[in-house]
Design a protein around this motif. Sequence first.
Motif, short mmCIF file in Angstrom:
data_model
loop_
_atom_site.label_atom_id
_atom_site.label_comp_id
_atom_site.label_asym_id
_atom_site.label_seq_id
_atom_site.Cartn_x
_atom_site.Cartn_y
_atom_site.Cartn_z
N SER A 1 -112.40 57.66 -7.52
CA SER A 1 -111.44 57.96 -7.33
C SER A 1 -109.94 58.88 -7.17
O SER A 1 -110.57 59.37 -8.74
N SER A 2 -109.26 58.65 -6.77
CA SER A 2 -107.86 59.82 -7.14
C SER A 2 -107.09 58.89 -8.71
O SER A 2 -106.15 59.68 -9.05
N ASP A 3 -106.72 57.60 -7.95
CA ASP A 3 -106.32 57.15 -9.19
C ASP A 3 -107.10 57.55 -10.85
O ASP A 3 -107.81 57.40 -10.61
#
Length: 421
Positions: free
Chosen positions: A304-306
């Motif tokens: 995830s980019s989070d």
Amino acid sequence: MCVEAAPPPSSRMTRRGVLAAAAALAGTAAAVTPAAAASTGGGSPRGGDLVVEGGTLLDPATGEVTEDAVVVIENGTVRAAGARRDITVPSGAQVVEAHGKWILPGLVDAHIHLNTATEARDAVRQGATSARSGSTNFYQDIAVRELARQAPALAPRLKAAGVFVTPDLGDTVLADPDLTGLARLKDGVRSAEALRRVIEVNLARGADVIKTRVNERAGLPEQDPLAQVYSYEQLREIVTAARRGGKGVLCHSYAEQGCHDAVTAGIRSLEHGVFVGERTLAEMRRRGTYFTPTLSAIAGLAESSDPVLAERGRTYLPVLKRAVLAAHERGVPLAAGTDSSGGRVKPIGREIELMHSAGLSPLDAIRTATTGAARLLGLERTVGRLARGFAGDVVIADGDPLADVTVLKQPVRVVRAGIAL
């Protein structure tokens, strides 16, 4: 209006209307038009006639390997499977050549969210010819199940969960006039009456299983996956109501206490279960409770980019792999599930790969997506093997999955109910 005083779920006409709306949302009504069915060969729900020949056949139940094998499928059902020398191939039959390839039964994804006809098609083409839903917001999975019955080439054979039994139903209250009254509840779906109401409506709409939760979600950065949302008593109420309708319960979980409460409340399968502990695994073994770890979903968090989700994925995956191996070593039954959702269908072969990386042998990893998952779905006499009387669902792999399970991530060919895709 209190929930207890509400009338029972409405008439057949309301059920038809609700499920017609679900079919429209899922796009299944359009998918099953005569033109669409004819283009896939899926126009007849009886299935097709087909012969798969020349490959190496693997029986996951026994581990037996048969070279130069033949599988004869009639009306979507296996008539014979085994060595070529022992089987008479019908003259004029459609033949799928599998020389140099491996032949396996269609795979089972025991936890997937199928919201559209497109997702259903993608799941089948990646080898998941049978599946169990992890719930949908507006009964789309029930529509997908009906699509599979009418045009088997277009969707996996599916056990549908209907709508999620969760404290906050959100927009799901718009799915059904028999749920709208729950929007007025100050504390959400928590009382015994409210819990029973959601389950009764699900059953009235045709759900095969009931899906609930004990912990918050790992896939939302603002939520704490270790926070418990239902108590043992509430979970017991859910299980009791589901059993009254003859259905089992699958339960979203993460924390050990939540896992233990869910298992002792009588759920049929524990989903995710990252921090499941020794006492709960022992209880699962005693009760025959299944473990569906959805390793693919947890591994996906790490990508995830989070940053919060990425850290969860990196932290949770090794913990979950240890739990999977501990469960396997203690005899807890395992089932493979991708937890695919949001329009992206992960290959069930990826879950087999992760089961193997957790410490299972290749054969045992394959069993989690064949014979093991079939038992969980109550389909052990129908799917998970290629033997007389079983479904004519076939996965053809370009290599030996007992030497390299990754070949199952991209099947060379898939056959669904005797229809080659």
